[in-house]
Design a protein around this motif. Structure first.
Motif, PDB file in Angstrom:
ATOM      1  N   ALA B  10      44.004  44.424  45.863  1.00  0.00           N
ATOM      2  CA  ALA B  10      43.917  43.359  44.868  1.00  0.00           C
ATOM      3  C   ALA B  10      44.589  42.098  45.396  1.00  0.00           C
ATOM      4  O   ALA B  10      44.113  40.983  45.186  1.00  0.00           O
ATOM      5  N   LEU B  11      45.684  42.300  46.123  1.00  0.00           N
ATOM      6  CA  LEU B  11      46.423  41.158  46.647  1.00  0.00           C
ATOM      7  C   LEU B  11      45.634  40.464  47.762  1.00  0.00           C
ATOM      8  O   LEU B  11      45.438  39.260  47.747  1.00  0.00           O
ATOM      9  N   THR B  12      45.149  41.266  48.713  1.00  0.00           N
ATOM     10  CA  THR B  12      44.492  40.641  49.872  1.00  0.00           C
ATOM     11  C   THR B  12      43.147  40.062  49.505  1.00  0.00           C
ATOM     12  O   THR B  12      42.657  39.171  50.175  1.00  0.00           O
ATOM     13  N   THR B  13      42.519  40.557  48.461  1.00  0.00           N
ATOM     14  CA  THR B  13      41.218  39.994  48.118  1.00  0.00           C
ATOM     15  C   THR B  13      41.352  38.822  47.149  1.00  0.00           C
ATOM     16  O   THR B  13      40.367  38.182  46.824  1.00  0.00           O
ATOM     17  N   HIS B  14      42.557  38.542  46.667  1.00  0.00           N
ATOM     18  CA  HIS B  14      42.733  37.362  45.834  1.00  0.00           C
ATOM     19  C   HIS B  14      42.370  36.136  46.651  1.00  0.00           C
ATOM     20  O   HIS B  14      42.705  36.046  47.832  1.00  0.00           O
ATOM     21  N   ARG B  15      41.685  35.214  46.001  1.00  0.00           N
ATOM     22  CA  ARG B  15      41.115  34.128  46.803  1.00  0.00           C
ATOM     23  C   ARG B  15      42.170  33.200  47.397  1.00  0.00           C
ATOM     24  O   ARG B  15      41.909  32.469  48.319  1.00  0.00           O
ATOM     25  N   LEU B  16      43.377  33.226  46.847  1.00  0.00           N
ATOM     26  CA  LEU B  16      44.410  32.352  47.406  1.00  0.00           C
ATOM     27  C   LEU B  16      45.318  33.093  48.374  1.00  0.00           C
ATOM     28  O   LEU B  16      46.301  32.540  48.863  1.00  0.00           O
ATOM     29  N   PHE B  17      44.997  34.368  48.664  1.00  0.00           N
ATOM     30  CA  PHE B  17      45.875  35.146  49.522  1.00  0.00           C
ATOM     31  C   PHE B  17      46.006  34.520  50.902  1.00  0.00           C
ATOM     32  O   PHE B  17      47.099  34.229  51.374  1.00  0.00           O
ATOM     33  N   TRP B  18      44.867  34.268  51.542  1.00  0.00           N
ATOM     34  CA  TRP B  18      44.916  33.760  52.922  1.00  0.00           C
ATOM     35  C   TRP B  18      45.510  32.362  53.003  1.00  0.00           C
ATOM     36  O   TRP B  18      46.358  32.110  53.880  1.00  0.00           O
ATOM     37  N   PRO B  19      45.140  31.427  52.108  1.00  0.00           N
ATOM     38  CA  PRO B  19      45.817  30.122  52.154  1.00  0.00           C
ATOM     39  C   PRO B  19      47.333  30.233  52.038  1.00  0.00           C
ATOM     40  O   PRO B  19      48.070  29.565  52.776  1.00  0.00           O
ATOM     41  N   ILE B  20      47.795  31.118  51.156  1.00  0.00           N
ATOM     42  CA  ILE B  20      49.242  31.243  50.995  1.00  0.00           C
ATOM     43  C   ILE B  20      49.860  31.801  52.267  1.00  0.00           C
ATOM     44  O   ILE B  20      50.891  31.321  52.742  1.00  0.00           O
ATOM     45  N   VAL B  21      49.205  32.796  52.857  1.00  0.00           N
ATOM     46  CA  VAL B  21      49.721  33.366  54.099  1.00  0.00           C
ATOM     47  C   VAL B  21      49.841  32.279  55.163  1.00  0.00           C
ATOM     48  O   VAL B  21      50.870  32.142  55.819  1.00  0.00           O
TER      49      VAL B  21
END
Lengths: 329, 356, 513
Positions: B10-21
């Motif tokens: 659920a966390l990694t597929t959240h659309r803002l996950f990669w931008p935040i990373v």
């Protein structure tokens, strides 16, 4: 049989609609030239026309490449940066002492390679051309400054000769070698579009990509090809620009993609694809060039009027295309 | 599947996950490179530090990107915002420069009103071209993108118009409650846009038009009005950003102000998880995207790389984000991991295509 | 003809998709020099059969034999090369290119890589002459009517020594004169010995041009008939499947008795409403609390009628009265203003907004009517949505789930809820029960009955006659884009009667039987 002939009668008058925008551009060009000749004595000098070509040869070449892309309904925002990058790489490699011939080959390979890659991303991942070529634009411009933060002069003998050679009467009316190269590119492009399968496929894809696919045309290959062609034209344009300025500068040709797109649209190519001619693009570039010349001749007008006038012409031609499009249906 | 892996998914597929990373990685890289990066100092009652700088410098981009988010959510695009920044900034500066007392607050307010008014008119022009005449957004706004630069230079007569007005300058570099005023302006704009879209039904209707224009029409939505409106909002946001850019340097340069900001703004919107095809939009995501872009620029600058070279990084980010969002890429990726997704709903084919 | 040898034979063809058996052991044959109509309702398997034939799909079982050779095409291009060409409903050509180019693009005559324009034009003229078509091959294709474009598509298809020509609904957007012209070309080709597989929904056209008819139903072969030996009524029965239906009906609850709801000023009264090349002018009244069913075969104009009444398409003919006063239904907004709601048959493309939540989809129409400045308070939204999620038992009952994640039946209920909360006076339901499971189907049928008992008028469009019979007070019958009959649903009306109306048409007394 009478009903049949009725049915087969074209619902349209004989004047081919696809020629209307190009004719409008031609009329516009003649009017602009007429205004110039009537206002300024020196304008009637044939060298004025030659100078328009000399000053805009590289723009013409790039616009020819853009015509291919726009004919398929795509867009290439990277051309300005690719022009700059090509000039920059040439200047850099020449400064490093590489032979001119090798530099030419390398410089002419970069643009098409980038174009090919962008075409692949557009086709295989189905991402909008606008975004992909925007990334390409960032990349190429970044490469420019990566190579050097400041302008690199070119002192190579071949380049200076190409820059200074005057064809015709050196003291009278003449053109530069760049103009001949630009004409050669125009001729090759016109032939490709009119007489090769690739060219006809470009039109078909711009007209209706789904149909083109169903008719068995190589849509993907053609799409990748047009971005490669646009990259090649931008590379040639970059070389011509480096002949013209005898330097490579990281911030040269910024925003050139807009002029190029404007020239193509004013030249009658429809932005949604499928309709337009290289000849129209030549006219479009000439219109831009003549406007610039007019504004230069008129001391009181300033250079920004060029942009405003180009914007106005863009509007007029897009509206014209839209109106023709509506009548189409 | 255990709860933990489900939560992870659920966390990694959240659309803002990669931008935040990416943002965290950038901040971390900066801290490693320059240990003082995260520190914030109080000087003369103002807070200073790299983080504050990033916030302050990203304010204009946030503003432009907010308007752009709405435009993109309807499935459109607005290329003219950079030119609009230049025009509104130029008008404001021109008006102030003609004042006998450049520091008069009234004069500055009139200047702002003028700049905003012209921007609204130009936004309405874009809106009419797209919503009424039906020209493709990218083409319609291209007109103003080209001509607008010329208009801006016409206003400043090709000069860099320098002004000396403290109230105006404050928009760009002033402070409020120890923080740069620009941050508050961007925040306020974000709140206004958020309220405008989420407290009314505008947001829902924009998403519905962008998500499925045909279905929206059949549900009784007058989409032309909404489309028109978003271009006007976008222009208004660009105008405020233009004030901020010119106030930052106390001068208006018709040629350079807001150059390429449209591209950064589009990028911020896309990084923020709003699809270029339209539909669902996320103002929070857009702000995050804008911060990410500014952090990237600042990082490149801090590491003594030429600022223009940050374009190289931007190119990489654009492609990466678009690839992650692209259905074509996802399909290729998913084929290798067939068990990943929940069973898709039964897709019906439209009737016309199954004539048998 | 029967004595000759079939050019194409398809034997024992089966094809399954996940959850659907699209074709089940179907045989099909095609003789040279015949026009062979392939008939069937929605889901019968016509288009799957054509796609198997042209290599778009592979088969699970069965063989395709073309001129005594077993073939298995991997794509339309290969099929075309082997002499099986297809022309689709939408003209798949490029209207921006010239007529000649559209015929030859991809295989232009060339010399040293250069397209020989003169040669191409000459060949194009010759080919069009063969079709008896006198048009300028240099002209842009887009400057000609759809019918001519269709024939250029046929010219493109037959150029490569085609033996089999598949025409998939080529007539659906043509007017009568254009159809006549197309048929002339088809006869010409037939006389040249080409085998033509013709798919259409127009019964008259079948009887005008086809020599032979093959009927499919639910993926199975019903039979192959010579046109002269199969009366129209028989054809309709075979397509709809009468025998089966009779059995099915035995254990159903009795259908609703016709009541005298059709009294007083009608809620909606349309007079000679029509739209060129969509549906011929028709008149219809709908009263409060009345369910009007639209019956007819696929492509008979059911959907077109529904769309005109909602303003989804603009009528170019006729006038409308709502509760006695003249009204305009030119746009959906106008229709909604008169208290009309519309659930499109095409849920995905014209109904739901997949990425928005169930709640947002439900409140959309009400919100649109209020305007964006007056949002529905969140609490009221939740109330409304919860009530309808429960009343229609929408599953899963999570209003914040994207509606695209729901099953077809639940998406349909969401759409119903969208209109129900606006409390319409007339609800137009276009195939609300298609493609959804049986449970949801019964629920929706029950709901329609309830709504009309509560005073709402319903226009109910369905391909299933039982459904129409069970629910409607009045049934309007469509055939070939024309409203041919309106029947009060009393004891005398049954599926047979409706099928007779469909088969006979208006004023077609001499039904061959």
């Amino acid at each position: 049989m009478t009903t049949l002939s009725l049915l087969t009668t074209r619902t349209w008058s004989r004047l081919p609609r696809r020629h209307v925008p190009v004719l409008a551009t031609l009329v516009l060009l003649l009017v602009l030239y007429g205004v110039g000749v009537s206002q300024y004595r020196a304008f009637s000098n044939i060298q004025v026309i030659f100078n328009v070509f000399i000053d805009n040869g590289f723009l013409l070449v790039v616009a020819v490449g853009m015509t291919f892309v726009i004919l398929t309904g795509g867009i290439d925002l990277s051309v300005g940066s690719v022009v700059a990058m090509t000039a920059m790489v040439s200047a850099f490699l020449l400064r490093e002492g590489l032979p001119a011939a090798l530099v030419l080959v390398i410089a002419l390979l970069i643009g098409p390679t980038l174009g090919f890659l962008m075409g692949c991303v557009i086709h295989f991942f189905d991402i909008q051309p606008f975004i992909v070529t925007l990334a390409g634009m960032f990349f190429a411009r970044g490469m420019c400054t990566f190579i050097s933060g400041s302008s690199i002069p070119i002192t190579d003998g071949f380049w200076t000769r190409m820059s200074q050679e005057r064809i015709g009467n050196p003291s009278g009316n003449f053109v530069s070698i760049s103009v001949l190269i630009a004409f050669a590119v125009v001729a090759v492009a016109a032939y490709t579009l009119a007489y090769t399968r690739l060219g006809r496929n470009v039109y078909a894809i711009g007209g209706n990509p789904q149909s083109a696919l169903l008719m068995g045309l190589p849509v993907g290959r053609t799409r990748i090809a047009v971005y490669t062609i646009s990259g090649l034209c931008a590379a040639i344009g970059g070389i011509l620009l480096s002949f013209y300025t005898l330097s490579g500068a990281p911030l040269i040709a910024v925003g050139m993609e807009l002029d190029v797109i404007a020239a193509v649209v004013i030249g009658g190519t429809v932005l949604t694809g499928g309709s337009g001619y290289v000849f129209g693009t030549v006219l479009g570039v000439l219109v831009l060039g003549v406007i610039q010349t007019l504004i230069t001749f008129d001391g009181s007008l300033n250079s920004w009027w060029t942009k405003i006038v180009i914007g106005g012409l863009l509007f007029a031609f897009i509206l014209l295309q839209r109106l023709i499009g509506i009548r189409y249906k | 599947m255990s709860n933990r892996t489900a939560g992870y998914r659920a966390l990694t597929t959240h659309r803002l996950f990669w931008p935040i990373v990416v943002l965290v990685v950038l901040l971390a890289a900066n801290t490693v490179y320059r240990p003082g990066f995260l520190s914030v100092q109080m000087r003369d009652g103002h807070l200073y530090g790299s983080l504050i700088d990033i916030l302050r410098l990203s304010a204009p981009l946030i503003l432009v990107a907010l308007g752009m988010t709405l435009v993109i959510a309807t499935g459109g695009i607005d290329l003219s915002v950079g030119s609009l920044c230049a025009i509104s900034g130029a008008i404001a500066c021109l008006h102030i420069s003609e004042q006998p007392d450049q520091n008069s607050v009234g004069g500055v307010l009139t200047a702002l009103a003028l700049g905003l008014g012209v921007a609204l008119v130009l936004g309405a022009w874009n809106g009419v071209l797209v919503a009424v005449i039906g020209i493709q957004p990218i083409i319609a706004t291209l007109i103003l993108m080209v001509a607008g630069r010329g208009l801006a230079q016409l206003i400043t007569e090709g000069q860099i118009l320098t002004i000396n007005s403290d109230p105006y300058k404050a928009i760009g570099v002033g402070h409020l409650l120890t923080l740069p005023l620009a941050i508050f302006i961007a925040l306020a704009a974000a709140l206004v846009v958020a309220a405008f879209t989420r407290r009314t039904a505008l947001g829902l209707i924009i998403e519905s038009v962008g998500g499925n224009a045909q279905a929206s029409r059949l549900a009784g939505i007058r989409s032309a009005r909404i489309t028109f409106l978003v271009y006007v909002i976008s222009a208004a946001c660009a105008a405020v950003a233009g004030f901020m850019m010119t106030a930052n340097v106390s001068s208006a340069d018709g040629n350079a102000a807001g150059l390429w900001v449209e591209l950064d703004a589009i990028l911020a919107v896309v990084i923020g998880g709003t699809s270029l095809a339209g539909g669902r939009f996320s103002l929070g995501g857009t702000i995050l995207g804008a911060l990410l872009i500014q952090t990237l620029t600042t990082t490149v600058y801090a590491m003594n790389i030429s600022p223009q070279t940050s374009l190289l990084f931007k190119a990489v980010v654009v492609i990466a984000v678009c690839l992650i969002q692209a259905p074509g890429f996802r399909a290729r990726f998913a084929r290798r991991r067939p068990s990943a997704a929940a069973p898709a709903p039964v897709t019906e084919q439209p009737k016309e295509q199954v004539p048998a | 003809m029967t004595g000759s040898h079939p050019v194409l034979t398809m034997t024992g063809i089966s094809k399954s998709f996940p959850g659907v058996r699209a074709l089940d052991n179907v045989d099909f044959r095609l003789f040279p020099g015949e026009v062979h109509a392939l008939m069937g309702e929605n889901g019968a398997g016509k288009s799957t059969l054509i796609k198997v034939l042209t290599g778009v799909y592979g088969t699970d079982q069965g063989t395709v034999t073309l001129a005594d050779e077993q073939v298995s095409f991997t794509g339309p291009m290969q099929a075309t090369a082997a002499g099986v060409s297809t022309v689709f409903q939408e003209v798949n050509l490029c209207t921006n290119l010239s007529v000649a180019e559209n015929i030859f693009i991809g295989r232009e005559p060339r010399r040293l890589g250069a397209v020989r324009w003169g040669e191409m034009r000459r060949q194009a003229r010759a080919l069009l002459a063969r079709l008896d078509l006198d048009i300028d091959v240099n002209a842009q294709l887009g400057s000609y009517s759809l019918a001519v474009q269709q024939m250029v598509a046929i010219a493109r298809a037959i150029d490569i020594k085609a033996r089999v020509l598949v025409l998939d609904e080529p007539t659906s957007s043509l007017d009568a004169g254009e159809v006549a012209q197309l048929f002339r070309v088809m006869r010409q080709l037939r006389d040249d010995g080409i085998a033509i597989l013709f798919v259409t929904h127009f019964l008259d056209q079948v009887y005008e041009i086809a020599d032979r008819i093959t009927v499919l139903r639910n993926g199975q072969l019903v039979g192959e008939y010579l046109t002269g030996e199969l009366p129209q009524l028989g054809l309709v029965e075979k397509m709809i499947g009468k025998e089966l239906r009779v059995l099915e009906r035995l254990d159903e609850q009795p259908r609703r008795a016709a009541t005298d709801r059709a009294t007083g000023t009608p809620l909606l009264d349309v007079h000679e409403l029509g739209r060129r090349s969509a549906v011929a002018p028709f008149s219809l009244t709908i009263h409060e609390g009345e369910v009007v069913g639209l019956a007819g075969l696929l492509g008979s104009g059911r959907t077109e009628v529904a769309r005109l009444l909602f303003g989804a398409d603009r009528a170019d003919h006729g006038d409308v009265r709502v509760q006695g006063s003249p009204a305009s239904l030119r746009t959906p907004v106008a229709a909604i203003g008169h208290g009309i709601g519309f659930c499109s048959e095409n849920r995905r493309a014209e109904g739901i907004i997949a990425e928005l939540s169930v709640r947002e989809n439900i409140i959309l129409a009400m919100q649109a009517a209020r305007g964006w400045l007056r949002p529905i308070p969140r609490r009221r939204q939740d109330e409304l949505v919860e009530r309808y999620v429960r009343a229609l038992s929408i599953r899963p009952a999570d209003p914040e789930l994207p509606v695209g994640n729901l099953s077809g039946g639940n998406q349909q209920k969401v759409l119903l809820a969208r209109w129900l909360i606006t409390e319409p006076r007339l609800l137009i339901l276009d195939e609300p029960t298609r493609g959804i499971d049986i449970g949801a189907k019964t629920e929706i049928q029950r709901l329609v009955a309830q709504l009309s008992d509560g005073g709402m008028a319903v226009l109910f469009v369905s391909a299933e006659l039982e459904e129409v019979l069970r629910l409607s007070h009045k049934i309007a019958v469509l055939r070939d884009r024309e409203m041919v009959a309106q029947l009060t649903n009393d004891q005398d009306v049954d599926a047979d009667r409706i099928m007779q109306s469909i088969a006979a048409g208006a004023g077609h007394e001499g039904v061959p039987s």
